[in-house]
Design an enzyme around this catalytic site. Structure first.
Site, PDB file in Angstrom:
ATOM      1  CE  LYS A 217      -2.923   3.255   0.083  1.00 19.12           C
ATOM      2  NZ  LYS A 217      -4.562   3.229   0.782  1.00 19.12           N
ATOM      3  CB  CYS A 271      -4.207   8.628   0.522  1.00 17.41           C
ATOM      4  SG  CYS A 271      -5.217   8.848   1.474  1.00 17.41           S
TER       5      CYS A 271
END
Ligand code: SAJ
Length: 419
Positions: A217, A271
């Site tokens: 991720k 993010c």
């Protein structure tokens, strides 16, 4: 053993859609959040965040009694933790450290209701080792149960990491269609996790270990950050060399193996501007490109502000009877990316605020996706109004409404290359 009741801890941008998705597949879902306002809103069948199609999903799930929200965890067969993992805010540090306190609180909250056979999944984007850390916290809190770090395949509680990877604005579609990376702490943990996600995921569920899943991720978002930094660096190089960066990128992208992303005013959202630090803080000596990319993208807003200051000086040189007080600056777009209303961690908003703080004349903001804003010296106006009043135009977000207009004024700072 199948999953009758699923608990989702953290009902934000990821947790709430995930909870609603399980409920839409007729699973009994208990959503947990410390925010009473969020809990009350959801229990009325409404939503407290903006995401296309989520309102219908939540409203149906609550109405059919498959979804309820609570502030204190209740027993369930699976627990998904989807809480924020920001970095610790500290002005002095060069490399921000991840803050795992929300994960720790969530683990402590579910520990008392865990029972043999339960599955605990960490969905929050996390630094490498966070899933093992969460399992250690759970084991410490529940010494009557066994966990995979000690009991392996025989563990009473299975633990896995399955990072969320959906794009804000397309969450409902991507939750179903994207592949999932499943990192169990044992083979059995991974298999149970796949079984759970297959309730609604149409994409492939690919199994690995927890550490690799965490790193996967972080790698996805760091890869995008590095690519955007390359585009942003090119935009600054081209400015020095008097070359149109947009034409340049379009030309280079005609090569079959080149695909450069688009420059902009900086990288926003919660993010891509955060996750690469989770890699850099673990391996500061080695993660050189990732670190530099972060610095390039973080520096871009300052570069844009400097361009605006130069434009004001140039404007006043051309109009010697005017003073800075007579100069109106318009900032087009405040959101962190096009066609959304999300202003969090937005470079466009930061740039506009900084201009408003330092400029003595008027500062207008045009943001078609919001109806009001309360910031000193920023006046929210329509597109038409700004066009008739503005001396210096600053394009910050390529919202679709802005793409339709053609601007031929002399004083334009176009960070998105649409005019
Ligand atoms: N941006 C550019 N140039 C580009 C593309 C984006 O400057 O060519 C900027 C945007 O304007 C924005 C920022 O980057 O300020 C981030 O936008 P984004 O659309 O690239 O990504 P996010 O933050 O909305 O969502 C990302 C996604 N990650 C990837 O595409 C690898 C999403 O799939 C993740 O789930 C999400 O982060 C997350 O939650 O981690």
């Amino acid at each position: 053993m199948s999953f009758e009741t699923i608990s989702v801890v953290g009902l934000g941008y990821i947790g709430l859609p995930t909870a609603a998705m399980f409920a839409s597949r007729k699973k009994k879902v208990i959503g947990v959040d410390v925010n009473q306002h969020a809990v009350d809103t959801i229990n009325r069948g409404e939503i407290h965040i903006v995401e296309p199609d989520l309102d219908m999903l939540v409203s149906a799930a609550v109405q059919q009694e498959y979804l309820k929200a609570v502030t204190t965890p209740e027993p369930a067969d699976a627990f998904l933790i989807a809480v924020p993992t920001p970095f610790k805010s500290c002005e002095e540090v060069v490399i921000p450290e991840p803050d795992l306190s929300y994960i720790e609180s969530a683990a402590m909250a579910i520990a008392p209701v865990l029972k043999k056979g339960d599955l605990v999944i960490l969905e929050s984007t996390s630094p490498v080792g966070a899933t093992e850390q969460m399992a250690a916290w759970l084991a410490e809190a529940r010494q009557d149960l066994s966990f995979p770090q000690a009991a392996g395949e025989q563990a009473d509680i299975n633990v896995a990491h399955c990072p969320e990877r959906v794009l804000p604005g397309k969450v409902v579609t991507e939750l179903v269609q994207n592949d999932r990376v499943i990192g169990g702490m044992s083979k059995r943990c991974s298999e149970r996790c796949v079984e759970l996600y297959k309730t609604f995921v149409m994409g492939e569920c690919v199994i690995t270990n927890a550490r690799t899943a965490e790193m996967a991720k972080l790698t996805e978002n760091s890869s995008r950050d590095v690519q955007i930094a390359f585009a942003n660096e090119l935009s600054m190089i081209c400015d020095e060399l008097d070359i149109d960066v947009w034409e340049l990128i379009a030309l280079a992208n005609r090569h079959p193996r080149v695909n450069i992303l688009q420059p902009g005013p900086g990288v926003g959202g919660h993010c891509i501007a955060v996750d690469p630090w989770f890699i850099v803080s673990k391996t500061p000596e080695t993660a050189k490109i990732i670190h530099t990319a972060r610095s390039v993208n973080d520096h871009k807003p300052e570069w844009v502000i400097n361009k605006v200051n130069v434009a004001v000086t140039d404007f006043l040189n051309l109009n010697p009877k005017k003073t800075a007080k007579d100069v109106t600056i318009a900032c087009y777009g405040l959101a962190f990316k096009p066609d959304i209303d999300d202003l969090r961690e937005s470079p466009a908003l930061d740039i506009t605020k900084s201009i408003a703080k330092n400029h003595v004349g008027k500062v207008l903001a045009i943001e078609p996706n919001i109806t009001s804003i309360e910031i000193d010296n920023i006046e929210l106006v329509s597109l038409e109004e700004s066009l008739s009043k503005t001396d210096i135009h600053v394009m910050l977000v390529d919202h679709r409404q802005f793409k339709k207009m053609k601007l031929n004024d002399a004083f334009i700072i176009d960070t998105k290359g649409i005019w």
